[in-house]
Design an enzyme around this catalytic site. Sequence first.
Site, PDB file in Angstrom:
ATOM      1  N   SER A  64       0.796  -1.131  -0.093  1.00  0.00           N
ATOM      2  CA  SER A  64      -0.003   0.061   0.063  1.00  0.00           C
ATOM      3  C   SER A  64       0.738   1.403   0.034  1.00  0.00           C
ATOM      4  O   SER A  64       2.050   1.334   0.504  1.00  0.00           O
ATOM      5  CB  SER A  64      -0.965  -0.010   1.190  1.00  0.00           C
ATOM      6  OG  SER A  64      -1.914  -1.270   1.327  1.00  0.00           O
TER       7      SER A  64
HETATM    8  N1  SAH Z   1      -0.443  -4.902   4.222  1.00  0.00           N
HETATM    9  C1  SAH Z   1       0.126  -5.116   3.015  1.00  0.00           C
HETATM   10  C2  SAH Z   1      -0.724  -4.693   1.913  1.00  0.00           C
HETATM   11  C3  SAH Z   1      -0.750  -5.908   0.746  1.00  0.00           C
HETATM   12  S1  SAH Z   1      -1.931  -5.852  -0.492  1.00  0.00           S
HETATM   13  C4  SAH Z   1       1.690  -4.699   2.871  1.00  0.00           C
HETATM   14  O1  SAH Z   1       1.769  -3.601   3.783  1.00  0.00           O
HETATM   15  O2  SAH Z   1       2.278  -4.835   2.024  1.00  0.00           O
HETATM   16  C5  SAH Z   1      -3.156  -6.884   0.184  1.00  0.00           C
HETATM   17  C6  SAH Z   1      -2.954  -8.265   0.592  1.00  0.00           C
HETATM   18  O3  SAH Z   1      -3.909  -9.202   1.022  1.00  0.00           O
HETATM   19  C7  SAH Z   1      -2.104  -9.127  -0.467  1.00  0.00           C
HETATM   20  O4  SAH Z   1      -0.925  -9.560  -0.201  1.00  0.00           O
HETATM   21  C8  SAH Z   1      -3.339 -10.214  -0.757  1.00  0.00           C
HETATM   22  O5  SAH Z   1      -2.498 -11.507  -1.246  1.00  0.00           O
HETATM   23  C9  SAH Z   1      -3.842 -10.235   0.407  1.00  0.00           C
HETATM   24  N2  SAH Z   1      -4.985 -10.985   0.396  1.00  0.00           N
HETATM   25  C10 SAH Z   1      -5.964 -11.033  -0.584  1.00  0.00           C
HETATM   26  N3  SAH Z   1      -7.397 -11.599  -0.167  1.00  0.00           N
HETATM   27  C11 SAH Z   1      -6.974 -12.017   1.157  1.00  0.00           C
HETATM   28  C12 SAH Z   1      -7.689 -12.985   2.103  1.00  0.00           C
HETATM   29  N4  SAH Z   1      -9.042 -13.425   1.545  1.00  0.00           N
HETATM   30  N5  SAH Z   1      -7.035 -13.307   3.409  1.00  0.00           N
HETATM   31  C13 SAH Z   1      -5.779 -12.687   3.660  1.00  0.00           C
HETATM   32  N6  SAH Z   1      -4.906 -12.113   2.803  1.00  0.00           N
HETATM   33  C14 SAH Z   1      -5.655 -11.849   1.449  1.00  0.00           C
END
Ligand code: SAH
Length: 213
Positions: A64
């Site tokens: 993000s």
């Molecule tokens: N907090 C992260 C943001 C990553 S983007 C950072 O600081 O980098 C969102 C993340 O959510 C991705 O890694 C994606 O694979 C994960 N994601 C998507 N659907 C999900 C689910 N149902 N359960 C857990 N994680 C999920």
Amino acid sequence: MRDTTKHLGRRNQLVNLLQQKGIKDLRVLEAIRSVPRHLFLNSSFEDIAYLDRAFPIGSGQTISHPYTVAFQSELLEVKDGDKILEIGTGSGYQTAILLKLGARVYTVERQNELYKNTAKIFNQLHIRPKIYSFGDGYKGMPNEAPFDGIIVTAGAPYVPEALLLQLKIGGRLVIPVGDEIQIMTVLVRVSESQFEKHEFGDFKFVPLLENKN
Ligand code: SAH
């Protein structure tokens, strides 16, 4: 890669920018100042790691924007020792910020490749969430509930009920809700059965994946 005074200088500039954009919580700003974001990204992004931008982290996912990480962290109102559940570990950067804020962090990631990659980064950087699991965030972490706060870092088409039920009374769920565009939403559990809802404008996240095998 290492963390140098050059990187710290860039983080100071980023903190100034986030303040200009409206982030006020000094503990959050201090966390952003101290966590080396470039170490959570592929080394080819090293030079631009401290711009307020999202970047690819593999498996079609993105880390993000720093502003979004700071804004969600501020809305979560983390206090020292709070038990926090994070849905969507991704690069692990938000996890590291939560740990800096003094939280005990439980975090879950849905994509195996990312899960394994980030496990290595956590080891290298000595980042220690209480639990880092591979699983489905729609279910939360029922065995560890209740939580003081839950943060969802992917766009949820609706608010999963399991997450609401895993909040302590007084606990906060910070979740971007919507399909194409998400509204940053905070749900506060004011009693066993009542939740107070606050909305904080539009954001764009990668989707919270459902029914993924
Ligand atoms: N907090 C992260 C943001 C990553 S983007 C950072 O600081 O980098 C969102 C993340 O959510 C991705 O890694 C994606 O694979 C994960 N994601 C998507 N659907 C999900 C689910 N149902 N359960 C857990 N994680 C999920």
